[in-house]
Design a protein around this motif. Structure first.
Motif, mmCIF file in Angstrom:
data_model
loop_
_atom_site.group_PDB
_atom_site.id
_atom_site.type_symbol
_atom_site.label_atom_id
_atom_site.label_comp_id
_atom_site.label_asym_id
_atom_site.label_seq_id
_atom_site.Cartn_x
_atom_site.Cartn_y
_atom_site.Cartn_z
ATOM 1 N N SER A 102 0.559 -1.126 0.077
ATOM 2 C CA SER A 102 -0.223 -0.341 0.217
ATOM 3 C C SER A 102 1.240 1.216 0.214
ATOM 4 O O SER A 102 0.719 1.956 -0.632
ATOM 5 N N GLY A 103 2.326 1.498 0.225
ATOM 6 C CA GLY A 103 2.228 2.129 0.328
ATOM 7 C C GLY A 103 2.627 3.056 1.449
ATOM 8 O O GLY A 103 2.020 2.729 2.091
ATOM 9 N N ILE A 104 3.884 3.962 1.228
ATOM 10 C CA ILE A 104 3.827 5.268 2.280
ATOM 11 C C ILE A 104 2.751 6.178 2.010
ATOM 12 O O ILE A 104 2.345 7.005 0.789
ATOM 13 N N ASN A 105 1.445 6.686 3.431
ATOM 14 C CA ASN A 105 0.753 7.815 3.007
ATOM 15 C C ASN A 105 1.578 8.781 4.098
ATOM 16 O O ASN A 105 1.142 8.438 5.369
ATOM 17 N N VAL A 106 1.393 9.753 3.567
ATOM 18 C CA VAL A 106 1.663 10.981 4.908
ATOM 19 C C VAL A 106 0.849 12.212 5.024
ATOM 20 O O VAL A 106 0.619 12.783 3.512
ATOM 21 N N SER A 107 -0.485 12.340 5.612
ATOM 22 C CA SER A 107 -1.259 13.495 5.930
ATOM 23 C C SER A 107 -1.145 14.764 6.835
ATOM 24 O O SER A 107 -1.039 14.495 7.907
ATOM 25 N N ILE A 108 -1.192 15.825 6.343
ATOM 26 C CA ILE A 108 -0.842 16.601 7.453
ATOM 27 C C ILE A 108 -1.930 17.524 7.946
ATOM 28 O O ILE A 108 -2.267 18.202 6.837
ATOM 29 N N VAL A 109 -2.417 17.230 8.682
ATOM 30 C CA VAL A 109 -3.988 17.847 9.591
ATOM 31 C C VAL A 109 -3.926 18.542 10.344
ATOM 32 O O VAL A 109 -3.814 18.905 10.278
#
Length: 313
Positions: A102-109
């Protein structure tokens, strides 16, 4: 008595033989999400941060980890930072493992409607996580105050150590160097026509993927060629300065020397990252493929072809 000694020694040998098997903990083993919270948060900010991050993860169960100045010293100072035990930490994060591939997923919240991470972008976090050896994870970052965001990444590194195995420090050092290089290039080109952070991070992910295909014995000349190719593919060849390009090349040499390319997952994770960046910024990359944005060499060649066609038509 002699039989007892023989039996005792046999038992010790058995324990020694199987002891390593009791430490089967990969660097990416996180049974439950881990929430890292900056030590400088007030009680209300800490609760607000927990509420923000908890809303992002799928599990109701999670572990918490307080990130202090000592955490910054441990994980960031070896790469050249100058934190101390009294350094403040506000940026926080939560990481949860996802399915393989699924890979690396980053979200800045946002915190109270505001993105308070002032320096590090989501794609820069993703590239750094890849370099550090993190695979297949969702990472959510936030801060109650305006801050660069280094504490959140240090917390992620510490979360892995807390769960049984530290990441390779050489890769962590390279990841932190990467944050500095990419952030400085994006800041230097802020507002410049034809430049976006997505283009740079897509180029970096592509460079890593191409390097992984060559293997850990890749030469500096090969790295240089790969860097040039990926900058051109992302229409950055006339924007990135020679000095910035050299910084990228030096960074990639450090990534090679860190051992990252020896990880069998590195290439796939890099390819997934590049694909995701392109997909999530389609409007940017569609513009790059228009006629007016084709590279100078191609335009010149087209002009030459058109000229000779005119002579013989």
């Amino acid at each position: 008595m002699k039989k007892f000694k023989i039996l005792f020694l046999a038992m010790l040998a058995t324990i020694a033989l199987f002891a390593p098997l009791t430490q089967v903990a990969k660097a990416d083993s996180l049974d439950e999400p881990v929430m890292t919270l900056g030590t400088s948060l007030t009680s209300s900010q800490r609760q607000g941060t927990i509420d923000v991050l908890k809303s992002q993860i799928s599990s109701s169960n999670y572990n918490t980890l307080t990130v202090t100045g000592n955490t910054l010293v441990t994980y960031l100072n070896p790469s050249g930072s100058n934190f101390n035990s009294n350094s403040g930490v506000w940026s926080s994060a939560v990481i949860e493992k996802t399915s393989s591939g699924s890979g690396i997923n980053v979200s800045i919240v946002n915190y109270n409607g505001s993105n308070n991470i002032t320096t590090i972008t989501a794609d820069q976090y993703r590239n750094a996580a890849l370099t550090a050896g993190i695979t297949d994870a969702n990472i959510y970052v936030t801060s109650a105050t305006k801050i660069d965001g280094s504490g959140a990444l240090a917390g992620i590194y510490a979360a892995y150590a807390q769960n049984g195995n530290s990441l390779n420090q050489s890769q962590v050092n390279a990841a932190q160097k990467e944050i500095g290089v990419l952030s400085s290039i994006t800041q230097a080109n802020d507002g410049k026509d034809g430049y976006t952070d997505e283009q740079l991070n897509n180029a970096i992910a592509g460079i890593k993927s191409d390097m992984a295909k060559q293997g850990s014995n890749i030469t500096v000349n090969q790295i240089t060629t790969i860097v040039n190719n990926n900058l051109q593919q992302n229409n950055l060849q006339n924007i990135i300065t020679d000095n910035q390009k050299q910084q990228i090349i030096n960074l990639m040499v450090q990534i090679r020397d860190s051992g990252a390319l020896k990880d069998s997952n590195f290439k796939d994770q890099a390819q997934k990252l590049s694909s995701d960046i392109t997909s999530q910024a389609k409007n940017i990359f569609n513009k790059l493929n228009t006629q007016e944005n084709r590279n100078f060499v191609q335009k010149m060649w087209d002009g030459i072809v058109s000229f000779f066609k005119g002579l013989f038509s």
